[in-house]
Scaffold this motif. Structure first.
Motif, short mmCIF file in Angstrom:
data_model
loop_
_atom_site.label_atom_id
_atom_site.label_comp_id
_atom_site.label_asym_id
_atom_site.label_seq_id
_atom_site.Cartn_x
_atom_site.Cartn_y
_atom_site.Cartn_z
N ASP A 1 -5.39 15.33 -5.28
CA ASP A 1 -4.94 16.69 -4.95
C ASP A 1 -5.95 17.73 -5.42
OD1 ASP A 1 -2.63 15.75 -3.77
OD2 ASP A 1 -1.39 16.06 -5.56
N GLN A 2 -6.37 17.61 -6.67
CA GLN A 2 -7.26 18.61 -7.25
C GLN A 2 -8.63 18.62 -6.58
OE1 GLN A 2 -7.58 18.48 -11.51
NE2 GLN A 2 -5.43 18.99 -11.84
N LEU A 3 -9.14 17.43 -6.25
CA LEU A 3 -10.48 17.33 -5.65
C LEU A 3 -10.44 17.49 -4.13
CD1 LEU A 3 -11.96 14.41 -7.77
CD2 LEU A 3 -12.27 16.87 -8.09
N LYS A 4 -9.22 17.58 -3.58
CA LYS A 4 -9.05 17.76 -2.14
C LYS A 4 -9.76 16.65 -1.36
CE LYS A 4 -8.24 22.75 -2.22
NZ LYS A 4 -7.88 22.76 -3.65
N VAL A 5 -9.43 15.41 -1.75
CA VAL A 5 -9.96 14.25 -1.04
C VAL A 5 -8.79 13.43 -0.51
CG1 VAL A 5 -12.09 14.14 -2.39
CG2 VAL A 5 -10.06 12.90 -3.18
N THR A 6 -9.05 12.62 0.50
CA THR A 6 -8.05 11.72 1.06
C THR A 6 -8.12 10.41 0.30
OG1 THR A 6 -8.19 12.69 3.26
CG2 THR A 6 -7.33 10.45 3.12
N CYS A 7 -7.02 10.00 -0.34
CA CYS A 7 -6.99 8.76 -1.12
C CYS A 7 -6.00 7.78 -0.51
CB CYS A 7 -6.62 9.04 -2.56
SG CYS A 7 -7.90 9.90 -3.49
N ILE B 1 0.85 -1.18 0.00
CA ILE B 1 0.00 0.00 0.00
C ILE B 1 0.88 1.23 0.00
CG2 ILE B 1 -1.61 1.36 1.39
CD1 ILE B 1 -3.00 -1.12 2.19
N ALA B 2 0.60 2.15 -0.92
CA ALA B 2 1.40 3.37 -1.04
C ALA B 2 0.50 4.57 -0.91
CB ALA B 2 2.12 3.40 -2.38
N PHE B 3 0.85 5.50 -0.09
CA PHE B 3 0.04 6.69 0.12
C PHE B 3 0.75 7.91 -0.45
CE2 PHE B 3 -0.90 3.83 3.69
CZ PHE B 3 -2.25 3.65 3.49
N GLY B 4 0.06 8.61 -1.33
CA GLY B 4 0.57 9.87 -1.83
C GLY B 4 0.25 10.97 -0.85
N PRO B 5 0.67 12.20 -1.14
CA PRO B 5 0.43 13.30 -0.23
C PRO B 5 -1.04 13.54 0.03
CG PRO B 5 1.64 14.04 -2.19
CD PRO B 5 1.46 12.56 -2.30
N ALA B 6 -1.87 13.28 -0.99
CA ALA B 6 -3.30 13.49 -0.79
C ALA B 6 -3.91 12.42 0.07
CB ALA B 6 -4.01 13.53 -2.15
N ALA B 7 -3.15 11.33 0.32
CA ALA B 7 -3.69 10.23 1.09
C ALA B 7 -3.60 10.46 2.59
CB ALA B 7 -2.96 8.94 0.73
N GLN C 1 -12.37 15.92 5.01
CA GLN C 1 -12.25 15.50 3.62
C GLN C 1 -12.92 14.16 3.39
OE1 GLN C 1 -8.19 15.45 2.31
NE2 GLN C 1 -8.08 17.67 2.07
N LYS C 2 -13.41 13.97 2.17
CA LYS C 2 -13.90 12.66 1.76
C LYS C 2 -12.71 11.70 1.68
CE LYS C 2 -18.16 14.11 0.83
NZ LYS C 2 -19.32 13.70 1.64
N THR C 3 -12.96 10.42 1.94
CA THR C 3 -11.92 9.41 1.89
C THR C 3 -12.28 8.32 0.89
OG1 THR C 3 -11.27 9.77 4.19
CG2 THR C 3 -10.62 7.68 3.20
N PHE C 4 -11.37 8.05 -0.06
CA PHE C 4 -11.56 7.02 -1.05
C PHE C 4 -10.42 6.00 -0.95
CE2 PHE C 4 -13.34 10.68 -3.78
CZ PHE C 4 -14.59 10.58 -3.18
N TYR C 5 -10.76 4.74 -1.16
CA TYR C 5 -9.76 3.68 -1.26
C TYR C 5 -9.66 3.26 -2.72
CZ TYR C 5 -9.32 2.91 3.80
OH TYR C 5 -9.05 3.05 5.15
N LEU C 6 -8.43 3.19 -3.24
CA LEU C 6 -8.18 2.75 -4.61
C LEU C 6 -7.26 1.53 -4.54
CD1 LEU C 6 -8.81 5.93 -4.77
CD2 LEU C 6 -7.81 5.77 -7.04
#
Length: 313
Positions: free
Chosen positions: A57-63, A17-23, A29-34
């Motif tokens: 980043d653009q949608l300002k959500v936690t991924c 599992i890798a988390f980018g800065p938006a994660a 914030q809304k949270t999405f799992y991909l």
């Protein structure tokens, strides 16, 4: 085509599992799992991750983005962890038919939007899909060979693949069969594995032993190996027609050099961006229930933009 820079954090769990800065979790914030079945170092998934991270980043959500590296048990664990977290949406690949039947049912019962990407399984009842229609891809490749009179009745076309039995192989072969079977053209699906050196060795052995009239590369790793296989077997560019996937610089260069006649592009960055965008719509109350197909066939006359994209990285 979309191009974004890749951002991966060092923290990993499960099978990659890798988390980018938006994660990184942020209040409100809304949270999405991909959840991807791919590997984070694979060229396609690097581009995909760049697009997904940009969308977050653009949608300002936690991924929370995970790569299971082909380990279906790890991906299943990641999916169930996502369900337990009760996020605002889940997007996943479906590398095996029926893998997510119960999980999708549980997500829908919990009111969690579900989007598939890259590989589909509409029988699960998922709400949307972003990626190629893999059955159609197989049909397009087979039709290309037929329309250009590169194969004829009685021929047996070589279909190398990394993971026989996976969804992508089954769907692509089904599309190929729909074109070839009525014309009496045969085909041979061959397990070449996932190790790069092993792929080249197995493809070369098959080519030398069988001298096939044409090749349809069912996966990106086997497609990227075509030039090396031809060089190793002493086959000049253009002698044997080749079509298949083209989501790598190696295959794009092989198209330019004449080793591959036509290759399919899945717009990897867009395929990463769009599932996040669709989940964003669903999380804001917009209805979803449509597919977004990211697919295009390119040849030597149209390969330059793709090569330029890779050269900029």
């Amino acid at each position: 085509m979309l191009k974004f820079g890749l951002k991966l954090a060092a923290a990993t769990v499960l099978a990659g599992i890798a988390f980018g800065p938006a994660a990184q979790a942020q209040d409100g914030q809304k949270t999405f799992y991909l959840l991807s079945h791919g590997g984070p170092s694979d060229a396609f998934w690097i581009d995909w991750n760049a697009g997904a991270t940009k969308a977050c980043d653009q949608l300002k959500v936690t991924c929370k983005i995970s790569f299971s590296g082909g380990d279906m048990a790890a991906q299943k664990e990641a999916f169930n962890s996502a369900l337990a977290a009760k996020p605002d949406g889940i997007a996943t690949t479906s590398a095996q038919p029926g893998l997510w039947t119960e999980e999708v049912k549980a997500a829908k019962a919990a009111g969690i939007p579900i989007v598939f990407f890259n590989t589909d399984d509409p029988a699960t009842g998922r709400q949307a899909y972003v990626g190629a229609d893999l059955k159609e891809a197989g049909a397009i490749w087979a039709k290309y060979l037929v329309d250009h009179k590169m194969v004829k009745q009685g021929d047996k076309v070589f279909l190398p693949v990394e993971v026989p039995g996976a969804s992508y192989q089954q769907l692509e072969t089904e599309g190929i069969a729909g074109v070839f079977d009525p014309l009496g053209i045969k085909y041979d699906v061959v397990d070449c594995g996932t190790d790069p050196a092993g792929i080249i060795a197995k493809m070369t052995d098959y080519m030398v032993a069988n001298d096939p009239p044409a090749i349809i590369a069912l996966g990106d790793s086997v497609a990227a190996s075509v030039k090396r296989v031809f060089d190793g077997a002493g086959i000049p560019a253009g002698k044997i027609p080749v079509v298949g996937w083209g989501n790598s610089k190696e295959t794009a260069q092989a198209v330019k050099d004449g080793f591959v006649n036509a290759a399919a592009w899945q717009y990897p960055s867009a395929q990463g961006f769009m599932p996040v965008a669709v989940l964003g719509l669903a999380a804001s109350g917009e209805p979803i229930g449509y597919d977004i197909h990211t697919f295009g066939l390119y040849d030597a006359s149209s390969v330059e933009p793709i090569l330029k994209l890779y050269d900029k990285k």
